[in-house]
Design an enzyme around this catalytic site. Structure first.
Site, PDB file in Angstrom:
ATOM      1  N   SER A 120       1.744  -9.597  -0.677  1.00  0.00           N
ATOM      2  CA  SER A 120       1.440  -8.166  -0.628  1.00  0.00           C
ATOM      3  C   SER A 120       1.632  -7.545   0.748  1.00  0.00           C
ATOM      4  O   SER A 120       1.810  -6.341   0.862  1.00  0.00           O
ATOM      5  CB  SER A 120       0.011  -7.920  -1.112  1.00  0.00           C
ATOM      6  OG  SER A 120      -0.908  -8.694  -0.362  1.00  0.00           O
ATOM      7  N   LYS A 146       0.816  -1.221   0.000  1.00  0.00           N
ATOM      8  CA  LYS A 146       0.000   0.000   0.000  1.00  0.00           C
ATOM      9  C   LYS A 146       0.850   1.272   0.000  1.00  0.00           C
ATOM     10  O   LYS A 146       0.439   2.300  -0.533  1.00  0.00           O
ATOM     11  CB  LYS A 146      -0.920   0.011   1.224  1.00  0.00           C
ATOM     12  CG  LYS A 146      -1.918  -1.141   1.275  1.00  0.00           C
ATOM     13  CD  LYS A 146      -3.068  -0.940   0.327  1.00  0.00           C
ATOM     14  CE  LYS A 146      -4.105  -2.062   0.439  1.00  0.00           C
ATOM     15  NZ  LYS A 146      -5.105  -1.976  -0.643  1.00  0.00           N
ATOM     16  N   GLU A 188      -9.662   5.880   3.186  1.00  0.00           N
ATOM     17  CA  GLU A 188     -10.499   4.807   3.699  1.00  0.00           C
ATOM     18  C   GLU A 188      -9.566   3.634   3.955  1.00  0.00           C
ATOM     19  O   GLU A 188      -8.508   3.535   3.356  1.00  0.00           O
ATOM     20  CB  GLU A 188     -11.565   4.410   2.669  1.00  0.00           C
ATOM     21  CG  GLU A 188     -11.108   3.407   1.585  1.00  0.00           C
ATOM     22  CD  GLU A 188     -10.028   3.948   0.651  1.00  0.00           C
ATOM     23  OE1 GLU A 188      -9.870   5.179   0.557  1.00  0.00           O
ATOM     24  OE2 GLU A 188      -9.325   3.122   0.028  1.00  0.00           O
TER      25      GLU A 188
HETATM   26  C1  LIG Z   1      -1.606  -6.880   2.548  1.00  0.00           C
HETATM   27  C2  LIG Z   1      -2.749  -6.559   1.698  1.00  0.00           C
HETATM   28  N1  LIG Z   1      -2.904  -7.199   0.532  1.00  0.00           N
HETATM   29  C3  LIG Z   1      -3.958  -6.946  -0.274  1.00  0.00           C
HETATM   30  C4  LIG Z   1      -4.926  -6.046   0.069  1.00  0.00           C
HETATM   31  C5  LIG Z   1      -6.093  -5.876  -0.849  1.00  0.00           C
HETATM   32  O1  LIG Z   1      -6.063  -4.705  -1.596  1.00  0.00           O
HETATM   33  P1  LIG Z   1      -5.722  -4.707  -3.128  1.00  0.00           P
HETATM   34  O2  LIG Z   1      -6.610  -5.719  -3.772  1.00  0.00           O
HETATM   35  O3  LIG Z   1      -6.013  -3.319  -3.565  1.00  0.00           O
HETATM   36  O4  LIG Z   1      -4.307  -5.048  -3.291  1.00  0.00           O
HETATM   37  C6  LIG Z   1      -4.808  -5.340   1.270  1.00  0.00           C
HETATM   38  C7  LIG Z   1      -5.829  -4.346   1.653  1.00  0.00           C
HETATM   39  O5  LIG Z   1      -5.917  -3.869   2.734  1.00  0.00           O
HETATM   40  C8  LIG Z   1      -3.694  -5.613   2.096  1.00  0.00           C
HETATM   41  O6  LIG Z   1      -3.547  -4.982   3.265  1.00  0.00           O
END
Ligand SMILES: Cc1ncc(COP(=O)(O)O)c(C=O)c1O
Lengths: 398, 266
Positions: free
Chosen positions: A380, A90, A112
């Protein structure tokens, strides 16, 4: 050459600018600012400098040898976005948007958040650049992600629990939009995923595409080839767009987005608009596949993972689905939780529950593929924020 | 000539301003909608803006959000709202009805079906809050085919280019949002409205209604002096929320009568 969206933010029939007139002025201003700075060498230099020294980029790619060996099939590689400052992808986006806000002279940022990762990443950059920060978070998420709520407060942000609707991410987004329209002159809205009205889906993708920009260099260095398959979880879809983007024009690379299957697609309790073939609709400024009832009311979603608990999906994913360039599948709560524990056990890495969905799918298909095949998973985020949830599910109170 | 146009024409001849009350269909419960519409007319409403409830009313403040939630608890649908307009038309063929809401329930029904149903039941105008002119071509082609007026919003932040664009696409009247914020906010700035209206008039030849944040007769009178119609929403919806069910009709009637009186002083 893949060249989406068009000038008005359309990815085929998806995307666009579906907002009230009261927001159009601010979106035009943002659009102009982004167009001005996205290719500006000074802006790019400052962004890259912060990504390197503040975020800690490039993030490494790690070969999960033990896990792969245990599964006995394809090799799983992890793009370690969990090692970024603040612990998720993020921050790639919040650094970019905050630098833009700074150039636009905005002194107050709002966001948000679902899992709290985007809220933390926003609070972090707000502290770094000296801006006031207000984060909207569904009250259900405030409960299940309490460590992140405290982190945001430590960083000087005001966290506003949102009590309306389903009290999750979508309601937080509604409330942030209401704040923005009220304080439009001095406030910059840092949206945390590839959703919202144009230019957000494009801009958030661009800022996160640093992930695949690194991968296309790192993978050949490390393995002598590009991956056979790239896998990422999809809530709104920003980490997925980030790791897909520079692979879109490489047709040999399969792209797979993993949605939250919750209690299973058949149960109706999930957050998987693409996999469940939800109808197309309009929410939060764009047209996309959207979980809704027959009367066009948005329905409540369910996922073990707050960051995936969203009824829509970024419009670019809708387009990648229709065009066949990416595939979308779902992983349910139990499978994600199992993958969470396996990664702790085999590799000494605690993954975010969101990322565990992507990992679970990789673990599902790895045994069906030969040992030479390479799966690249976007890890992620890290799972520290989820320890209360996971402990609770194991009957443990911390 | 559309009912909206003839209503404004008649008012203009009488040198009067339009009073345009808003409430959410199905609030406080479905049985109230048609009686409330008649009550509004009897109390002096010229046009009714009937809110179509939506699960995610992003442009609305807490008062109208809660009204939407109350209506949705009763599982109110767009189909039902259209049926209520048909019911209303059995006793009233003169008062224009504008449906106001968000695009998704209409997308789910399909614009073609929606526009046809609007014409059948006697809806006169449609205001889709989250469909700006940029995204409205296809949707509003269907409305035009059935002679339903598309009502557009303009805001304090609307640029000259946007005003011109709305002027080209709008029919019926144009709804000027009198403040920066959501419905029901309380910081309306009369001087700012007075400054903006002439800017709008340079391009807009249709009547201009002003709304968002008008909560009392005094403000209604002042605003009416600046434009062609006054929209009052959250104040009415708040009263519906605060009243015991058996008193809803009487209290709303009284409020609207007072607003009528005030607007006629302009
Ligand atoms: C670690 C992590 N991965 C994925 C996501 C999902 O978001 P996005 O689909 O935009 O990557 C989030 C959302 O809070 C997150 O914290």
């Amino acid at each position: 050459m893949y060249n989406y969206p068009d000038k008005l933010g359309h990815f085929g029939p998806y995307g666009g600018i579906y907002v009230a007139e009261t927001l159009m002025g601010a979106l035009e201003e943002l659009n102009q600012a982004y167009e001005k700075y996205r290719h500006d060498p000074a802006f790019i230099a400052e962004l890259n400098d912060d990504l390197k020294h503040y975020v800690g980029r490039p993030s490494p790619i790690y070969h999960a040898r033990h896990l792969s060996g245990h599964l006995g099939g394809a090799q799983i590689y992890l793009k370690r976005e969990d090692l970024n400052h603040t612990g998720a992808h993020k921050v790639n986006n919040t650094v970019g948007q905050a630098l833009l806000a700074k150039r636009m002279g905005k002194k107050r940022v709002i966001a948000e958040t679902g899992a709290g990762q985007h809220g933390v990443a926003t609070a972090t950059v707000a502290a770094r650049y000296g801006m006031e920060c207000v984060v909207y978070m569904g009250s259900a998420d405030v409960q299940r992600q309490s460590p992140n709520v405290y982190r945001m407060k430590l960083l000087g942000a005001t966290v506003v629990p949102v009590e309306s609707g389903s009290k999750t991410l979508k309601d937080a987004l509604n409330e942030a939009m209401r704040d923005w329209v009220t304080n439009i002159e001095h406030t910059f809205y840092i949206i945390g995923t590839v959703a919202g009205p144009h230019p957000y889906p494009m801009m958030v993708r661009d800022f996160n595409s640093v992930v695949s920009r690194e991968c296309v260099v790192q993978m050949p260095e490390q393995t002598g080839q590009q991956p056979d398959v790239v896998i990422a979880c999809v809530g709104g879809g920003s980490n997925a767009m980030g790791i897909f983007y520079h692979y879109i024009d490489m047709p040999g690379v399969r792209l797979i987005g993993v949605e939250a299957g919750g209690h299973g697609i058949a149960s109706g309790q999930h957050a998987a608009p693409l996999t469940s073939n939800s109808p197309v609709g309009v929410l939060h400024g764009n047209k996309t596949y959207l979980m809704q009832d027959a009367n066009g009311q948005i329905i409540e979603t369910h996922s073990i993972s707050a960051g995936l608990d969203y009824p829509g999906v970024g419009p670019e994913h809708s387009w990648l689905k229709d065009s066949g360039r990416a595939e979308y599948v779902a992983i349910n709560d139990e499978e994600a939780l199992a993958a969470f524990h396996e990664l702790c056990h085999f590799e000494g890495i605690i993954p975010a529950l969101e990322s565990s969905h992507a990992l679970a799918y990789a673990m599902k298909i790895a045994p069906t593929l030969s040992r030479e095949k390479i799966l690249l998973v976007n890890l992620s985020g890290r799972g520290d924020k989820d320890i209360n949830t996971v402990a609770g599910l194991s009957g443990i109170t911390l | 000539m559309s009912r909206i146009q003839s209503t404004f024409d008649k008012l203009a001849q009488q040198r009067r301003k339009a009073l345009i009350p808003f409430f959410t269909a199905g609030d406080p419960s479905p049985a109230f909608t048609v009686p409330l519409m008649h009550t509004l007319v009897e109390a002096g409403a010229d046009i009714i803006e009937l809110g179509v409830p939506f699960s995610d009313p992003m442009a609305d403040g807490p008062v109208i959000q809660r009204a939407s939630e109350r209506a949705l608890k009763h599982l109110v649908t767009l189909h039902q709202v259209l049926d209520w307009v048909a019911e209303f038309r059995k006793r009233n063929v003169l008062t224009p009805i504008v449906l106001m809401g968000y695009g998704n329930p209409i997308e789910a029904m399909g614009w073609e079906t929606f526009a046809r149903r609007c014409a059948e039941v006697g809806v006169d105008g449609v205001l889709t809050v989250d469909f700006p002119p940029e995204e409205s071509h296809e949707a509003f082609a269907h409305l035009a085919a059935h002679c339903i007026d598309p009502i557009f919003l303009l805001a304090p932040t609307s640029t000259d280019a946007r005003i011109e664009r709305v002027a080209r696409q709008a029919r019926g009247y144009v709804y000027y949002v009198s403040l920066k914020g959501v419905t029901g906010a309380g910081h309306l700035d009369l001087a700012a409205i007075a400054g903006k209206i002439p800017e709008l008039r340079r391009h807009i030849k249709l009547p201009i209604g002003v709304g968002f944040g008008i909560r009392d007769g005094e403000t209604a009178r002042s605003v009416a002096g600046l434009c062609d119609g006054v929209v009052v929403g959250s104040r009415i919806v708040q009263l519906i929320e605060d009243s015991p069910e058996q008193e809803v009709l009487a209290r709303v009637g009284e409020l609207v009568k007072a607003l009528r009186f005030a607007v006629d002083q302009a």
